[in-house]
Enzyme design. Structure first.
Site, PDB file in Angstrom:
ATOM      1  CG  HIS A 103      -0.270   0.133   2.546  1.00  0.00           C
ATOM      2  ND1 HIS A 103       0.156  -0.952   3.279  1.00  0.00           N
ATOM      3  CD2 HIS A 103       0.048   1.233   3.283  1.00  0.00           C
ATOM      4  CE1 HIS A 103       0.690  -0.533   4.412  1.00  0.00           C
ATOM      5  NE2 HIS A 103       0.643   0.792   4.437  1.00  0.00           N
ATOM      6  CG  HIS A 132       4.061   7.218  11.191  1.00  0.00           C
ATOM      7  ND1 HIS A 132       4.764   7.883  10.197  1.00  0.00           N
ATOM      8  CD2 HIS A 132       3.884   5.959  10.721  1.00  0.00           C
ATOM      9  CE1 HIS A 132       4.982   7.066   9.181  1.00  0.00           C
ATOM     10  NE2 HIS A 132       4.474   5.887   9.474  1.00  0.00           N
TER      11      HIS A 132
END
Length: 280
Positions: free
Chosen positions: A110, A172
């Protein structure tokens, strides 16, 4: 009309579970800009979440044939990869003293699929040349080296109408990527179970990192100009300041350098981590 456009975006923006906020609206604006620009070629700097590249993890690789894995509700199918152009790019990068790998075939996850679909409508809508940048299995390249690679790619395609894309980031932290790569290939079901167990253990141990938005802001300021001075400091204490997922911004850095233009931030959101869309 200019012959290059650069768009960088966090992936997974359009998942049904993703927030309906400024970043989601911005990817739609970027998609409209891409349609208006109508590129003849898309050079996509993307990474991998230890799915496509496991037994061997190159620092950089040009992919000559690619399919989409469809993980995390991503697209499936085959990319329209101009393999002859890819081979020529590899030869040019080797001449430029880059130790570039050639991936004759890769099932991309992805990190490529979502953003390609978000910007083009489908993964086969335009010729896409995937350039893999290792961001998940340290050691990875420095930000300056990623920029150097991007600049060389931009020079190679200077006479073509090119959309440069970078996908990933911003700040993140991914607990699973704290562990060294083992090279073991997992099914997607096994991988998702492993991710759940690693994340649960991190929460139980209290080792989930609390990130602040200052790393995002420094990075966005850097790609908002043309100076390269910031490239040496942005990667210092990267994991502590931006989390290990911030390394995905190596793809943005390569795309920024390939386009050779300042990027403007269309939207930036930050809660426990950063997500944004930028374009030239």
């Amino acid at each position: 009309m200019k012959n290059r456009l650069t768009v960088c975006a966090s992936h997974l923006i359009t998942l049904p579970s993703a927030p309906f906020g400024p970043v989601r609206e911005a990817i739609a604006s970027a998609r409209d800009a891409v349609a208006s620009f109508d590129p003849e070629l898309v050079v996509f700097f993307g990474t991998d979440h230890r799915r496509a590249f496991r037994a061997v993890v190159p620092t950089f690789a040009v992919v000559l044939s690619a399919t989409a894995q469809g993980d995390v509700a991503g697209p499936v199918g085959t990319y329209d990869v101009p393999s002859s152009l890819g081979r020529a790019l590899v030869a040019d990068l080797v001449e430029g003293e880059f130790d570039i790998a050639t991936a004759y075939s890769a099932a991309l996850d992805h990190a490529f699929g979502h953003t390609t679909r978000d910007l083009l409508g489908s993964i086969s809508a335009k010729p896409v040349l995937p350039v893999f940048v290792n961001c998940a299995s340290p050691p990875h390249a420095t930000f300056r080296r990623a920029a150097s690679l991007g600049r060389r790619v931009g020079e190679f395609f200077a006479d073509r109408r090119v959309l440069y894309v970078g996908s990933g980031g911003l700040a993140h932290d991914l607990p699973g990527f704290r562990e060294p790569e083992t090279g073991v290939v997992l099914s997607e079901e096994e991988r998702q179970e492993w991710i759940r167990s690693v994340n649960a253990r991190a929460r139980a141990e209290g080792s989930v990192r609390e990130l602040v938005r200052s790393w995002d802001e420094s990075f966005l300021a850097g790609i908002g100009g043309t100076s390269w001075e910031w490239l040496d400091s942005i990667g210092v204490d990267l994991v502590e300041r931006g989390g290990n997922g911030a390394a995905e911004c190596l793809t943005w850095t390569a795309a920024w350098a390939a386009g050779g233009q300042p990027l403007r931030t269309l939207a930036h959101e930050f809660d426990t981590g950063g997500r944004a869309v930028v374009m030239s």
